[in-house]
Design a protein around this motif. Structure first.
Motif: not given
Length: 160
Positions: A24-34, A44-49
């Motif tokens: 999950x962390x790897x997916x979130x980091x990849x998605x946020x960067x993309x 950001x991941x917080x905003x995505x949440x």
């Protein structure tokens, strides 16, 4: 001292929770960067949440606080930032003047479309890495786990 403790404890178990968390962390980091690479520097991941709890047609701010299981203050701060970035807008609820409605702006809807595209790109990469059959089995297994315990009520539904 730490080395001694590590030697006494032994190896940690390789359990499903650890693997799900890391994936999950790897997916979130990849998605946020993309998303940021696609021109959404505000993402950001917080905003995505938080965005994950806002339907495309909008919601009441109070419902968003309940759905996200986050404090009113934290939700308010995230909404303030997203509104300042032009991603969301808030306005009085016509049915309840005390409440606020939250909905996406054109910029926000464009970001959601980019997010949908990026999610499919990540899935295609996963399929290339593990194969179509294993990916389909993974998705089936995750849906089963998301449905809850086997003895859960049959009336419970899980949105896809």
């Amino acid at each position: 001292m730490v080395k001694e403790l590590d030697e006494k404890i032994g190896a940690l178990p390789d359990h499903v929770g650890w693997r799900l968390w890391r994936a999950s962390r790897a997916w979130q980091a990849e998605f946020s960067a993309a998303m940021r690479a696609a021109g959404h520097a505000w993402f950001s991941e917080a905003r995505a949440g938080l965005l994950g709890h806002i339907p495309r047609n909008g919601t009441r701010q109070s419902a968003l606080i309940e759905r996200s299981a986050t404090s009113k203050q934290a939700v308010q701060q995230l909404l303030d930032g997203l509104e300042a970035e032009g991603v969301l807008e808030r306005f009085p609820d016509p049915r309840d003047g005390r409440g606020k409605l939250v909905r996406y702006t054109r910029k926000g809807l464009d970001a959601l479309r980019d997010g949908d595209r990026i999610k499919l790109e990540i899935e295609r990469d996963y399929i290339d890495r593990i194969g179509r059959e294993r990916f389909a089995a993974l998705m089936d297994a995750l849906r089963s786990l998301d449905a809850g315990p086997a003895d859960a009520s049959e009336e419970a539904s899980v949105p896809e």
